[in-house]
Each structure stands twice: as structure tokens, then as C-alpha cells.
Design a protein around this motif. Structure first.
Motif, PDB file in Angstrom:
ATOM      1  N   VAL A  58       0.000  -4.081   6.593  1.00  0.00           N
ATOM      2  CA  VAL A  58       0.708  -5.111   5.837  1.00  0.00           C
ATOM      3  C   VAL A  58      -0.200  -6.320   5.663  1.00  0.00           C
ATOM      4  O   VAL A  58      -1.180  -6.493   6.382  1.00  0.00           O
ATOM      5  CB  VAL A  58       2.012  -5.550   6.552  1.00  0.00           C
ATOM      6  N   LEU A  59       0.146  -7.159   4.680  1.00  0.00           N
ATOM      7  CA  LEU A  59      -0.537  -8.439   4.546  1.00  0.00           C
ATOM      8  C   LEU A  59      -0.102  -9.365   5.670  1.00  0.00           C
ATOM      9  O   LEU A  59       1.044  -9.317   6.123  1.00  0.00           O
ATOM     10  CB  LEU A  59      -0.191  -9.075   3.192  1.00  0.00           C
ATOM     11  N   ARG A  60      -0.990 -10.230   6.096  1.00  0.00           N
ATOM     12  CA  ARG A  60      -0.632 -11.192   7.144  1.00  0.00           C
ATOM     13  C   ARG A  60       0.385 -12.201   6.623  1.00  0.00           C
ATOM     14  O   ARG A  60       0.360 -12.566   5.441  1.00  0.00           O
ATOM     15  CB  ARG A  60      -1.873 -11.943   7.629  1.00  0.00           C
ATOM     16  N   GLU A  61       1.237 -12.655   7.509  1.00  0.00           N
ATOM     17  CA  GLU A  61       2.170 -13.720   7.150  1.00  0.00           C
ATOM     18  C   GLU A  61       1.424 -15.044   7.038  1.00  0.00           C
ATOM     19  O   GLU A  61       0.527 -15.325   7.851  1.00  0.00           O
ATOM     20  CB  GLU A  61       3.257 -13.863   8.209  1.00  0.00           C
ATOM     21  N   PRO A  62       1.773 -15.891   6.085  1.00  0.00           N
ATOM     22  CA  PRO A  62       1.151 -17.220   6.003  1.00  0.00           C
ATOM     23  C   PRO A  62       1.390 -18.029   7.276  1.00  0.00           C
ATOM     24  O   PRO A  62       0.513 -18.773   7.723  1.00  0.00           O
ATOM     25  CB  PRO A  62       1.843 -17.861   4.792  1.00  0.00           C
ATOM     26  N   LEU A  64      13.032  -1.529  14.490  1.00  0.00           N
ATOM     27  CA  LEU A  64      13.473  -0.858  13.274  1.00  0.00           C
ATOM     28  C   LEU A  64      12.333   0.000  12.721  1.00  0.00           C
ATOM     29  O   LEU A  64      11.160  -0.344  12.862  1.00  0.00           O
ATOM     30  CB  LEU A  64      13.924  -1.894  12.246  1.00  0.00           C
ATOM     31  N   GLY A  65      12.698   1.123  12.097  1.00  0.00           N
ATOM     32  CA  GLY A  65      11.707   2.096  11.663  1.00  0.00           C
ATOM     33  C   GLY A  65      10.957   1.686  10.411  1.00  0.00           C
ATOM     34  O   GLY A  65      11.127   0.596   9.863  1.00  0.00           O
ATOM     35  N   LEU A  66      10.121   2.602   9.929  1.00  0.00           N
ATOM     36  CA  LEU A  66       9.189   2.297   8.845  1.00  0.00           C
ATOM     37  C   LEU A  66       9.883   1.859   7.563  1.00  0.00           C
ATOM     38  O   LEU A  66       9.531   0.834   6.970  1.00  0.00           O
ATOM     39  CB  LEU A  66       8.299   3.510   8.569  1.00  0.00           C
ATOM     40  N   ALA A  67      10.866   2.646   7.098  1.00  0.00           N
ATOM     41  CA  ALA A  67      11.512   2.326   5.815  1.00  0.00           C
ATOM     42  C   ALA A  67      12.223   0.983   5.893  1.00  0.00           C
ATOM     43  O   ALA A  67      12.086   0.137   4.995  1.00  0.00           O
ATOM     44  CB  ALA A  67      12.492   3.432   5.432  1.00  0.00           C
ATOM     45  N   ARG A  68      12.982   0.765   6.958  1.00  0.00           N
ATOM     46  CA  ARG A  68      13.718  -0.491   7.092  1.00  0.00           C
ATOM     47  C   ARG A  68      12.750  -1.674   7.241  1.00  0.00           C
ATOM     48  O   ARG A  68      12.947  -2.738   6.634  1.00  0.00           O
ATOM     49  CB  ARG A  68      14.655  -0.404   8.298  1.00  0.00           C
ATOM     50  N   THR A  69      11.696  -1.493   8.035  1.00  0.00           N
ATOM     51  CA  THR A  69      10.730  -2.571   8.230  1.00  0.00           C
ATOM     52  C   THR A  69      10.062  -2.960   6.916  1.00  0.00           C
ATOM     53  O   THR A  69       9.915  -4.147   6.599  1.00  0.00           O
ATOM     54  CB  THR A  69       9.677  -2.146   9.269  1.00  0.00           C
ATOM     55  N   ALA A  71       3.800  -8.777  -1.269  1.00  0.00           N
ATOM     56  CA  ALA A  71       3.719  -8.399   0.146  1.00  0.00           C
ATOM     57  C   ALA A  71       4.593  -7.185   0.413  1.00  0.00           C
ATOM     58  O   ALA A  71       4.239  -6.300   1.215  1.00  0.00           O
ATOM     59  CB  ALA A  71       4.129  -9.566   1.035  1.00  0.00           C
ATOM     60  N   GLY A  72       5.751  -7.135  -0.256  1.00  0.00           N
ATOM     61  CA  GLY A  72       6.635  -5.993  -0.090  1.00  0.00           C
ATOM     62  C   GLY A  72       6.063  -4.718  -0.663  1.00  0.00           C
ATOM     63  O   GLY A  72       6.210  -3.633  -0.083  1.00  0.00           O
ATOM     64  N   LEU A  73       5.391  -4.820  -1.819  1.00  0.00           N
ATOM     65  CA  LEU A  73       4.773  -3.631  -2.419  1.00  0.00           C
ATOM     66  C   LEU A  73       3.711  -3.055  -1.492  1.00  0.00           C
ATOM     67  O   LEU A  73       3.605  -1.832  -1.326  1.00  0.00           O
ATOM     68  CB  LEU A  73       4.158  -4.002  -3.774  1.00  0.00           C
ATOM     69  N   VAL A  74       2.918  -3.918  -0.871  1.00  0.00           N
ATOM     70  CA  VAL A  74       1.914  -3.458   0.091  1.00  0.00           C
ATOM     71  C   VAL A  74       2.587  -2.718   1.242  1.00  0.00           C
ATOM     72  O   VAL A  74       2.153  -1.628   1.646  1.00  0.00           O
ATOM     73  CB  VAL A  74       1.101  -4.656   0.623  1.00  0.00           C
ATOM     74  N   ALA A  75       3.660  -3.292   1.786  1.00  0.00           N
ATOM     75  CA  ALA A  75       4.344  -2.670   2.917  1.00  0.00           C
ATOM     76  C   ALA A  75       4.965  -1.329   2.527  1.00  0.00           C
ATOM     77  O   ALA A  75       4.875  -0.344   3.281  1.00  0.00           O
ATOM     78  CB  ALA A  75       5.418  -3.617   3.454  1.00  0.00           C
ATOM     79  N   VAL A  76       5.584  -1.263   1.349  1.00  0.00           N
ATOM     80  CA  VAL A  76       6.246  -0.018   0.943  1.00  0.00           C
ATOM     81  C   VAL A  76       5.218   1.055   0.589  1.00  0.00           C
ATOM     82  O   VAL A  76       5.386   2.228   0.950  1.00  0.00           O
ATOM     83  CB  VAL A  76       7.208  -0.289  -0.231  1.00  0.00           C
ATOM     84  N   VAL A 135      10.444  -3.095  -6.240  1.00  0.00           N
ATOM     85  CA  VAL A 135       9.343  -2.592  -5.417  1.00  0.00           C
ATOM     86  C   VAL A 135       9.435  -1.080  -5.265  1.00  0.00           C
ATOM     87  O   VAL A 135       8.428  -0.365  -5.417  1.00  0.00           O
ATOM     88  CB  VAL A 135       9.345  -3.283  -4.039  1.00  0.00           C
ATOM     89  N   ILE A 136      10.605  -0.566  -4.974  1.00  0.00           N
ATOM     90  CA  ILE A 136      10.753   0.880  -4.801  1.00  0.00           C
ATOM     91  C   ILE A 136      10.381   1.614  -6.088  1.00  0.00           C
ATOM     92  O   ILE A 136       9.736   2.673  -6.050  1.00  0.00           O
ATOM     93  CB  ILE A 136      12.185   1.226  -4.355  1.00  0.00           C
ATOM     94  N   ALA A 137      10.752   1.052  -7.233  1.00  0.00           N
ATOM     95  CA  ALA A 137      10.412   1.689  -8.507  1.00  0.00           C
ATOM     96  C   ALA A 137       8.913   1.706  -8.753  1.00  0.00           C
ATOM     97  O   ALA A 137       8.389   2.634  -9.383  1.00  0.00           O
ATOM     98  CB  ALA A 137      11.128   0.964  -9.649  1.00  0.00           C
ATOM     99  N   SER A 138       8.194   0.696  -8.264  1.00  0.00           N
ATOM    100  CA  SER A 138       6.757   0.583  -8.531  1.00  0.00           C
ATOM    101  C   SER A 138       5.891   1.244  -7.469  1.00  0.00           C
ATOM    102  O   SER A 138       4.713   1.519  -7.716  1.00  0.00           O
ATOM    103  CB  SER A 138       6.363  -0.900  -8.624  1.00  0.00           C
ATOM    104  N   ALA A 139       6.431   1.487  -6.287  1.00  0.00           N
ATOM    105  CA  ALA A 139       5.619   1.939  -5.154  1.00  0.00           C
ATOM    106  C   ALA A 139       5.094   3.353  -5.365  1.00  0.00           C
ATOM    107  O   ALA A 139       5.671   4.159  -6.094  1.00  0.00           O
ATOM    108  CB  ALA A 139       6.437   1.863  -3.874  1.00  0.00           C
TER     109      ALA A 139
END
Length: 346
Positions: free
Chosen positions: A86-90, A131-136, A148-153, A185-189
Motif C-alpha cells: 500500500v501507499l504510505r499514509e501522509p 480484518l482480512g485482505l478484501a475488507r482492509t 490510494a484505494g486503487l493501489v490497495a485493491v 475502484v472495484i470497477a477499475s482494479a
């Protein structure tokens, strides 16, 4: 301490027979470090944890030890333990999700979230409930937005999470804040990017406004097959991370000298360019941070130049496309030096 990632709380130390004065002397002498108020670790051990993920994991575990209420690790605090890139949090924060509070409460670098979760979304990693991967991944979308969400998904899908898994978790969030971003995000991932850098590159190329780019574009000829990171028209975009030329001891994954890696990369680029394709090399600074706008301008300039020279149609390349699917590269999970981690991982 060995069962708590090298940490001990002040009440635990006193219950084990130490006095408050002994604890204070250890801290004042520098032998112990206060990771959080009232949570300690040996300084020599803390100094060995040099990666951002290891340092955050220790801080998150310390925050958990301070929490008296039932909770699970979530958001970035779960992502690092799950080895989710994931990207680091600011503003790095310890994220705990627990019932019984309203909204999100933030104090002293800890965010306590109210967000219901079914038992099947909880897993145990390193002796901790989280919490697991999908939820996280979707929690990170809600917390930090689209990119940041696209990177995580994307990262979660590389680790085996399916789009159906994501949609099932998203269904439970349909009326939560930022749920529309989750759907976007889900549509683009895609599971086909191989790194954070490639996800950012794909998003940057798509933002040029000339359509959806293709990831992992393959070419085969003369007994050789290569897979290019991103293609738009006849322009190829390749993400270059320094890890490609660094040895494992330095944090990279090169299995030969850097000069050999660079020479092989030159031959690979010559092979791609031989198909009348433009090749644009992109680094981290071109897709993230203050240089991203300049990087996008260069990507656009090179794309337009390639269009002028070769056009955009790739029908002539049909005979050179690989017939089978791309072999999936072997994932390289990070190695953590957290005390006891290898025992839990096994």
C-alpha cells in the motif's frame, strides 16, 4: 515480550516482579525504548527494525496493547501485517476497529473506528486479530480515496482476492461514507499489475484522456517473449524501480550485477522498439509526489510524438502476440524482523 512482538506494558513488567523505578532506569539509560506511553521494547531490538512497515507494525502492536476494549487491527495497521503493498499514509496512524463507539475517534496517533464486520472478515496474523485482505483494501479506499484505494485493491487482487470477494464486502458498505468511490475502484482494479508503481503508472496513463490502457501487453518473436507494463496506442510505458538493480541485501531483487541487469534491459527495449513502438521509461517520481504533473506531461508528449510517427493502430502486431496467458511472476513477500514473526508465519 517474545510473544508480543518484543513488547511489554508497564503493568505487565510490574506483575513480573519489576519495580517502577527499575523500569524508569532502563528507559532513562537507553536500554529500553518507550514505543508508546507505558509500552516498552529493548532499544537494540527496536534499532534493528529499519523498514517503514516494521516500525509501523511495532507502533500498531503497542497501540493494541494499550487498548482495553475488544478490537481488531484494520486499515493500514492490518495491511502491513497482511503483507499487502500500500501507499504510505501522509500521517501514519494506528487503526483499530471495535464496536461500541460512534464514528471515528482519533487521539495520540490512534484511530478507533466504528464499522461493523462479520466474523468471516476476521483473520489471525502474527497472533493478532485483524480484518482480512478484501475488507482492509476497501477500508483504505474509504479512508484515503481513489488512488490510494486503487493501489490497495490492485495489491489485494494480486494476492488472490477476487472481484466477487470485493463486491461482497462492498455490498455491506452500500450506505457508508465514500461507498461510491469503492464502486469506482472495484470497477477499475486489475490483478495484472505487478507493483504499486505499475498501478500508479496505469492510472497516470489513463488520465491522459486517450482511453483505457492495456496492462501486460505481450510480444513474441525470434524465440523471445516480453511483457510490457502498459500500452496506449503504439506507445509503451515501462515502470523502472530501483529494486530491479539492487541486490537482495540492499532491499532489491537483482540476481546479477547491476551492469548486467541494465544491459539486458537495453536489449529488451531494442526488441520492443523494433516493432515500431515508442518506449517511455517512467520512475517513481513521475507518478507520485510533486513531480507527478511533470511526469504526466512527458508521458503525453511522448505519446503524441509516437502517434505522429507510427499512428495508433496495432493490427500489424497481431501475429506477434503471445498465444497463451502471461506466466504470473513469483510474488516476493516482505521479510519482517518482528520478534517471533517467523514462528507465527510458519
Amino acid at each position: 515480550m517474545s510473544t508480543q512482538w518484543g513488547l511489554i506494558t508497564r503493568p505487565q513488567a510490574i506483575a513480573a516482579g519489576m519495580s517502577a523505578q527499575q523500569i524508569d532506569r532502563l528507559v532513562n539509560s537507553g536500554r529500553w525504548t518507550a514505543v508508546r506511553r507505558g509500552v516498552y521494547a529493548e532499544t537494540r531490538y527496536v534499532d534493528t527494525l529499519t523498514s517503514h512497515a516494521e516500525q509501523r507494525m511495532l507502533a500498531d502492536r503497542a497501540a493494541s496493547l494499550r487498548m482495553r476494549h475488544p478490537h481488531v487491527m484494520s486499515h493500514h495497521s492490518a495491511a502491513y501485517a497482511l503483507r499487502l503493498p500500500v501507499l504510505r499514509e501522509p500521517d501514519p496512524t494506528s487503526h483499530l476497529t471495535r464496536p461500541g463507539i460512534v464514528g471515528t475517534h482519533r487521539r495520540d496517533g490512534i484511530a478507533q473506528h466504528l464499522a461493523p464486520y462479520p466474523p468471516e472478515q476476521v483473520c489471525i496474523v502474527g497472533g493478532m486479530s485483524m480484518l482480512g485482505l478484501a475488507r482492509t483494501a476497501l477500508d483504505i479506499v474509504r479512508e484515503h480515496g481513489y488512488l490510494a484505494g486503487l493501489v490497495a485493491v490492485d495489491s489485494a487482487m494480486r494476492l488472490g482476492v477476487t472481484r466477487r470477494d470485493l463486491l461482497e464486502v462492498a455490498r455491506q458498505m452500500y450506505c457508508w461514507p465514500h461507498s461510491t468511490v469503492i464502486r469506482d475502484v472495484i470497477a477499475s482494479a486489475t490483478p495484472h499489475t505487478d507493483s504499486i508503481g505499475e498501478t500508479l503508472l496505469r492510472d497516470s496513463v489513463e488520465s491522459l484522456g486517450f482511453g483505457t490502457p492495456e496492462v501486460q501487453f505481450g510480444l513474441t518473436a525470434d524465440g523471445r517473449t516480453v511483457w510490457c507494463d502498459v500500452r496506449l496506442g503504439r506507445q509503451i510505458y515501462e515502470f523502472d524501480g530501483k529494486v530491479k538493480i539492487l541486490a537482495p541485501v540492499d532491499g532489491g531483487y537483482a540476481d546479477r550485477p547491476a551492469t548486467d541487469v541494465l544491459w539486458a534491459e537495453k536489449g529488451r527495449q531494442d526488441f520492443i522498439a523494433g516493432f515500431k513502438l515508442g518506449v517511455c521509461r517512467v520512475t517513481w517520481g513521475d507518478v507520485w509526489g510533486p513531480g507527478a504533473n511533470l511526469g504526466r506531461s512527458r508521458m503525453l508528449r511522448e505519446y503524441l510524438a509516437t502517434c505522429e510517427r507510427y499512428g495508433t493502430d496495432i493490427a500489424d502486431l497481431a501475429a506477434y502476440r503471445p498465444r497463451g496467458p502471461r506466466p504470473r511472476p513469483q510474488l516476493r513477500p516482505p521479510t519482517y524482523r518482528i520478534m517471533g514473526w517467523e514462528r507465527w508465519a510458519a
